[in-house]
Design an enzyme around this catalytic site. Structure first.
Site, PDB file in Angstrom:
ATOM      1  CB  SER A   9       4.300   3.487  -2.971  1.00  0.00           C
ATOM      2  OG  SER A   9       4.955   2.299  -2.764  1.00  0.00           O
ATOM      3  CG  HIS A  34       0.018   3.105  -2.866  1.00  0.00           C
ATOM      4  ND1 HIS A  34      -1.171   2.899  -3.390  1.00  0.00           N
ATOM      5  CD2 HIS A  34       0.838   1.908  -3.744  1.00  0.00           C
ATOM      6  CE1 HIS A  34      -1.302   2.151  -4.603  1.00  0.00           C
ATOM      7  NE2 HIS A  34       0.050   1.360  -4.599  1.00  0.00           N
ATOM      8  CG  ASP A  36       2.748  -0.821  -4.008  1.00  0.00           C
ATOM      9  OD1 ASP A  36       1.777  -0.796  -4.877  1.00  0.00           O
ATOM     10  OD2 ASP A  36       3.453   0.063  -3.709  1.00  0.00           O
ATOM     11  CG  MET A  38       3.989  -6.713  -5.218  1.00  0.00           C
ATOM     12  SD  MET A  38       5.479  -6.211  -6.016  1.00  0.00           S
ATOM     13  CE  MET A  38       5.102  -4.327  -6.095  1.00  0.00           C
ATOM     14  CG  HIS A  67      -1.822  -1.748  -5.923  1.00  0.00           C
ATOM     15  ND1 HIS A  67      -0.833  -1.241  -6.608  1.00  0.00           N
ATOM     16  CD2 HIS A  67      -2.528  -2.461  -6.601  1.00  0.00           C
ATOM     17  CE1 HIS A  67      -0.924  -1.723  -7.732  1.00  0.00           C
ATOM     18  NE2 HIS A  67      -1.762  -2.506  -7.785  1.00  0.00           N
ATOM     19  CG  MET A  69      -0.090  -5.561  -7.788  1.00  0.00           C
ATOM     20  SD  MET A  69       1.388  -4.506  -7.601  1.00  0.00           S
ATOM     21  CE  MET A  69       1.238  -3.785  -5.883  1.00  0.00           C
ATOM     22  CG  MET A 138      -1.583  -0.662 -12.455  1.00  0.00           C
ATOM     23  SD  MET A 138      -0.952  -0.067 -10.861  1.00  0.00           S
ATOM     24  CE  MET A 138       0.990  -0.577 -11.077  1.00  0.00           C
ATOM     25  N   GLY A 143       4.526  -4.699 -10.302  1.00  0.00           N
ATOM     26  CA  GLY A 143       5.825  -5.644  -9.887  1.00  0.00           C
ATOM     27  C   GLY A 143       7.135  -5.099  -9.081  1.00  0.00           C
ATOM     28  CG  PHE A 144      10.033  -5.181  -9.820  1.00  0.00           C
ATOM     29  CD1 PHE A 144      11.014  -5.697  -8.881  1.00  0.00           C
ATOM     30  CD2 PHE A 144       9.613  -5.887 -10.785  1.00  0.00           C
ATOM     31  CE1 PHE A 144      11.019  -6.930  -8.835  1.00  0.00           C
ATOM     32  CE2 PHE A 144       9.844  -7.168 -10.724  1.00  0.00           C
ATOM     33  CZ  PHE A 144      10.497  -7.728  -9.690  1.00  0.00           C
ATOM     34  N   GLY A 146      10.470   2.213  -8.719  1.00  0.00           N
ATOM     35  CA  GLY A 146      11.377   2.638  -9.444  1.00  0.00           C
ATOM     36  C   GLY A 146      11.454   2.341 -11.147  1.00  0.00           C
ATOM     37  CG  ASP A 176       0.675   2.559  -8.245  1.00  0.00           C
ATOM     38  OD1 ASP A 176       1.928   3.207  -7.927  1.00  0.00           O
ATOM     39  OD2 ASP A 176       0.395   1.515  -7.839  1.00  0.00           O
ATOM     40  N   GLY A 177       2.699   4.523 -10.441  1.00  0.00           N
ATOM     41  CA  GLY A 177       3.861   3.914 -11.181  1.00  0.00           C
ATOM     42  C   GLY A 177       4.947   5.057 -11.915  1.00  0.00           C
ATOM     43  N   GLY A 198       6.420   6.230  -5.312  1.00  0.00           N
ATOM     44  CA  GLY A 198       7.274   5.579  -4.417  1.00  0.00           C
ATOM     45  C   GLY A 198       8.727   6.271  -4.450  1.00  0.00           C
ATOM     46  CB  SER A 199      11.509   5.808  -6.418  1.00  0.00           C
ATOM     47  OG  SER A 199      10.808   5.540  -7.562  1.00  0.00           O
TER      48      SER A 199
END
Ligand code: DX5
Ligand code: ZN
Length: 221
Positions: A9, A34, A36, A38, A67, A69, A138, A143-144, A146, A176-177, A198-199
């Site tokens: 991501s 990916h 994101d 938002m 994705h 959101m 999810m 939303g965020f 990390g 995801d997440g 992502g992170s």
């Protein structure tokens, strides 16, 4: 189940060097990118719009997994597809008629995906399965980047995998997440085949080492 795909991501990338970051994960063995999106309404964060996707499209050949959101995916999905999105995930609670939204995404030439928040039960999404190419499960609340991985979702992934297999549906399962090398094995064993991180990738010093480590864990090495 086909081969497992890793989708970094870019939300956790260094945006001042976005092209280098994307090309670095591509070289390191990423399968998809990916993205994101938002809007500050559906989630309390603002990120990427179609303009950025258009530029991202020019610097990688990897599929772009967008994705959404946002509160109005029906308005904006066409713009993201025009900008180069290959996959578009929508949160059904943001659509007036999720079936129609999914059909529209497919009609515009992209693959359609339903994003499932950690607190959404499976019986709420089963009806969308015939209209979807993927379920984005999810493992954090959107939303965020990390955030901590929510363990409870693993059993839901196991259940959804069984439903997809029992009904012989051509539906991929993406997670995801909060996924990193240390929990990716459990996510795969639960039945996910596309893994967003992502992170877990961009905040590590060597992307190739990290992705290699993830693949070793997946293979049980
Ligand atoms: C959360 C996003 C995720 C997130 C992943 O709202 O949908 O894609 O950026 O980032 P990590 O892997 O850091 O949780
Ligand atoms: Zn995402």
């Amino acid at each position: 189940m086909g081969s497992i795909k890793i989708a970094p991501s870019i939300l956790s990338a260094d945006f001042s060097r976005l092209r280098d970051e994307i090309q670095a994960v591509e070289k390191a063995g990423a399968d998809w990118i990916h993205v994101d999106v938002m809007d500050g309404h559906y989630v309390p964060n603002i990120t990427i719009g179609p303009v950025v996707v258009e530029w991202v499209r020019k610097v990688t050949r990897l599929p772009l997994d967008v994705h959404l959101m946002i509160t109005d995916p029906d308005q904006f999905a066409p713009e993201f597809i025009k900008a180069g999105a290959d996959w578009v995930s929508i949160h059904p609670e943001t659509c007036k008629d999720p079936h129609a939204s999914l059909k529209k995404i497919r009609a515009l030439g992209a693959k359609a995906s339903v994003a499932v928040n950690p607190d959404v039960p499976l019986d709420k999404i089963e009806a969308y399965l015939p209209d979807t190419d993927m379920l984005l499960m999810m493992t954090v609340f959107p939303g965020f980047a990390g955030q901590a991985f929510i363990e409870d979702v693993l059993s839901k992934i196991e259940r959804v995998r069984k439903v997809v297999e029992r009904r012989k549906l051509p539906v991929l399962i993406e997670a995801d997440g909060g996924i990193k090398a240390d929990n990716i094995g459990r996510v795969i064993r639960a039945g996910a085949e596309v893994i967003v991180s992502g992170s877990g990738i961009f905040k590590t010093p060597n992307y190739a080492d990290t992705i290699r480590r993830m693949r070793q864990v997946m293979e049980g090495k």
